[in-house]
Write a protein that holds these residues in place. Structure first.
Motif, PDB file in Angstrom:
ATOM      1  N   ALA A  82      38.766  40.522  44.436  1.00 17.92           N
ATOM      2  CA  ALA A  82      37.784  40.747  43.375  1.00 17.92           C
ATOM      3  C   ALA A  82      38.460  41.160  42.072  1.00 17.92           C
ATOM      4  N   HIS A  83      39.574  41.869  42.158  1.00 18.44           N
ATOM      5  CA  HIS A  83      40.303  42.268  40.953  1.00 18.44           C
ATOM      6  C   HIS A  83      40.820  41.024  40.218  1.00 18.44           C
ATOM      7  N   ALA A  85      39.709  37.933  40.462  1.00 11.42           N
ATOM      8  CA  ALA A  85      38.597  37.123  39.974  1.00 11.42           C
ATOM      9  C   ALA A  85      37.944  37.721  38.743  1.00 11.42           C
ATOM     10  N   ALA A  86      38.005  39.053  38.596  1.00 17.81           N
ATOM     11  CA  ALA A  86      37.415  39.701  37.417  1.00 17.81           C
ATOM     12  C   ALA A  86      38.382  39.720  36.244  1.00 17.81           C
ATOM     13  N   ASP A 138      46.747  44.655  39.040  1.00 12.04           N
ATOM     14  CA  ASP A 138      45.850  44.440  37.904  1.00 12.04           C
ATOM     15  C   ASP A 138      46.625  44.021  36.662  1.00 12.04           C
ATOM     16  N   PRO A 153      33.857  36.119  39.083  1.00 12.25           N
ATOM     17  CA  PRO A 153      34.042  37.424  39.745  1.00 12.25           C
ATOM     18  C   PRO A 153      32.861  37.824  40.610  1.00 12.25           C
ATOM     19  N   THR A 180      33.138  35.892  43.840  1.00 15.91           N
ATOM     20  CA  THR A 180      34.297  36.344  44.610  1.00 15.91           C
ATOM     21  C   THR A 180      34.040  37.683  45.272  1.00 15.91           C
ATOM     22  N   VAL A 181      33.354  38.577  44.579  1.00 15.76           N
ATOM     23  CA  VAL A 181      33.006  39.874  45.181  1.00 15.76           C
ATOM     24  C   VAL A 181      32.162  39.656  46.432  1.00 15.76           C
ATOM     25  N   ILE A 188      32.613  44.934  36.509  1.00 14.41           N
ATOM     26  CA  ILE A 188      32.459  43.489  36.689  1.00 14.41           C
ATOM     27  C   ILE A 188      31.227  42.989  35.938  1.00 14.41           C
TER      28      ILE A 188
END
Length: 309
Positions: free
Chosen positions: A101-102, A104-105, A160, A257, A260-261, A280
Motif C-alpha cells: 500500500a505504501h 501504491a500510494a 517510503d 492506492p 491496492t489497499v 491515502i
C-alpha cells in the motif's frame, strides 16, 4: 451515430481505466508477496522485462527499427536509465522494507508532484490555482503518510523514500519524453528492450532466489509484472489518453492506492494505520484535484502510465 460511437468509446476507455487500476493493484501486491516468500528484487525486475520484452520484440521486429533509430541511442539509453531496469529495482527494493500500500500510494502521488514541479522548472508551464492546491494537498498527504514510519520502524521509512525517489525518476523520464517529442510506444519499447540486455549479467552476478520459487510463481510473475504491468497497462493508458485526453486519463491514478489497499488487506493481511488511511484519501483527492486542473504540461505530455515494480 457519431454520438453513439463516442459514447461507446468513452465506456471502453472507462473499462480500460478500471482494468489498468486492477493491474497495478495486483502488481504491487504480487511483488510484495513474492519478495516476502522467495524472489529478490532483481528476480522480479528480470521477470518483468523478460515478459515485457517478449511482447515488444515481435512488435518492433515487424514494424522495423526505423522509429528506434529516429529516437537515437543516447536518448534511448537515458530513458532506459530512468524508467528501465533501475526503476523497478528501486521499487522492488522498497517493497522489501515497506508494505504494498505504501508503494501504491507514494509512487503515483510523487509522480504527480514531481511532474508538476519539473514541468514548471523546465518548460515554464503555467499552473492553475486548482492544480497548485492539488499538489500542496499531495505533499501534505505524503508527509502524513510517512509520519508513522519516522517515529517507528526506520526500515519502513527507507522503503517510503525509495518509492518517492522512483517517482522522481519516472517524472524526469516523462519530461524527457515530452522535450524530445518521443512517441510513447517507441520510447516504452526502447526502454523495455534495452533493459533486457543486462538480464544475463543479473542472472549470473545479482542475488537470486529464483530456484526456490515454484514454476507457478515464476510464470505468474512473468504474466503480472511483464505482460500485464509492463505491456498491457501501457497500452491501456495510451488508449485512455487517445479517447479521453491526458487530463481525464490521469484521473484514474487515485484509484491505484485505494485498490491496492483493498487487495493487500485481503491477500497479504497488511492493514494501514488509521492515519495512513487518511493520508491515502488525502493524496487521492490531491491527485484528482490536480488532474482536473491540469493544463499546459498535461495537455502535451502523453507519457506511459506510471509503472510499478
Amino acid at each position: 451515430m457519431a454520438d453513439a460511437g463516442n459514447a461507446g468509446n468513452t465506456r471502453l476507455a472507462i473499462v480500460a481505466g478500471l482494468t489498468m487500476i486492477g493491474i497495478y493493484a495486483i502488481q504491487f501486491v504480487a511483488a510484495r508477496f513474492s519478495l516476502r516468500e522467495h524472489l529478490t528484487a532483481t528476480d522480479l525486475a528480470a521477470l518483468r522485462f523478460g515478459g515485457a520484452g517478449a511482447v515488444f520484440l515481435p512488435i518492433v521486429w515487424r514494424s522495423g527499427f526505423a522509429n528506434m533509430r529516429a529516437l537515437g541511442w543516447r536518448r534511448a539509453l537515458a530513458l532506459a536509465a530512468l524508467a528501465g531496469l533501475p526503476y523497478p529495482l528501486i521499487i522492488n527494493w522498497g517493497l522489501t522494507y515497506a508494505p504494498a500500500a505504501h508503494a501504491a500510494a507514494l509512487c503515483p502521488a510523487s509522480i504527480v508532484f514531481f511532474s508538476s514541479l519539473l514541468s514548471r522548472v523546465f518548460f515554464n508551464d503555467s499552473v492553475s490555482q486548482q492544480r497548485t492546491i492539488g499538489v500542496v494537498v499531495i505533499v501534505a498527504g505524503l508527509l502524513l503518510f510517512i509520519a508513522p514510519a519516522r517515529d517507528g520502524a526506520s526500515s519502513v521509512l527507507i522503503g517510503d523514500i525509495l518509492f518517492i525517489g522512483s517517482g522522481l525518476m519516472f517524472s524526469t523520464y516523462a519530461v524527457l519524453v515530452r522535450q524530445w517529442r518521443a512517441d510513447p510506444v517507441t520510447a516504452t519499447a526502447a526502454v523495455v528492450l534495452l533493459s533486457c540486455l543486462p538480464l544475463p549479467l543479473l542472472y549470473l552476478f545479482a542475488p537470486s532466489h529464483i530456484h526456490a520459487a515454484s514454476a507457478m510463481e515464476i510464470v505468474s510473475q512473468i504474466v503480472i509484472q511483464g505482460i500485464l504491468a509492463g505491456a498491457a497497462a501501457m497500452f491501456l493508458y495510451t488508449y485512455i489518453v487517445r479517447q479521453l485526453g491526458p487530463q481525464a486519463a490521469s484521473l484514474f491514478l487515485p484509484g491505484i492506492p485505494i485498490a491496492t489497499v483493498l487487495v493487500g488487506m485481503a491477500v497479504l493481511g497488511e492493514t494501514p494505520m488509521a492515519i495512513q488511511f487518511a493520508a491515502i484519501a488525502i493524496m487521492a483527492a490531491g491527485m484528482a484535484f490536480s488532474a482536473i486542473g491540469r493544463r499546459g504540461a498535461g495537455a502535451n505530455l502523453n507519457a506511459p502510465a506510471p509503472g510499478g515494480s
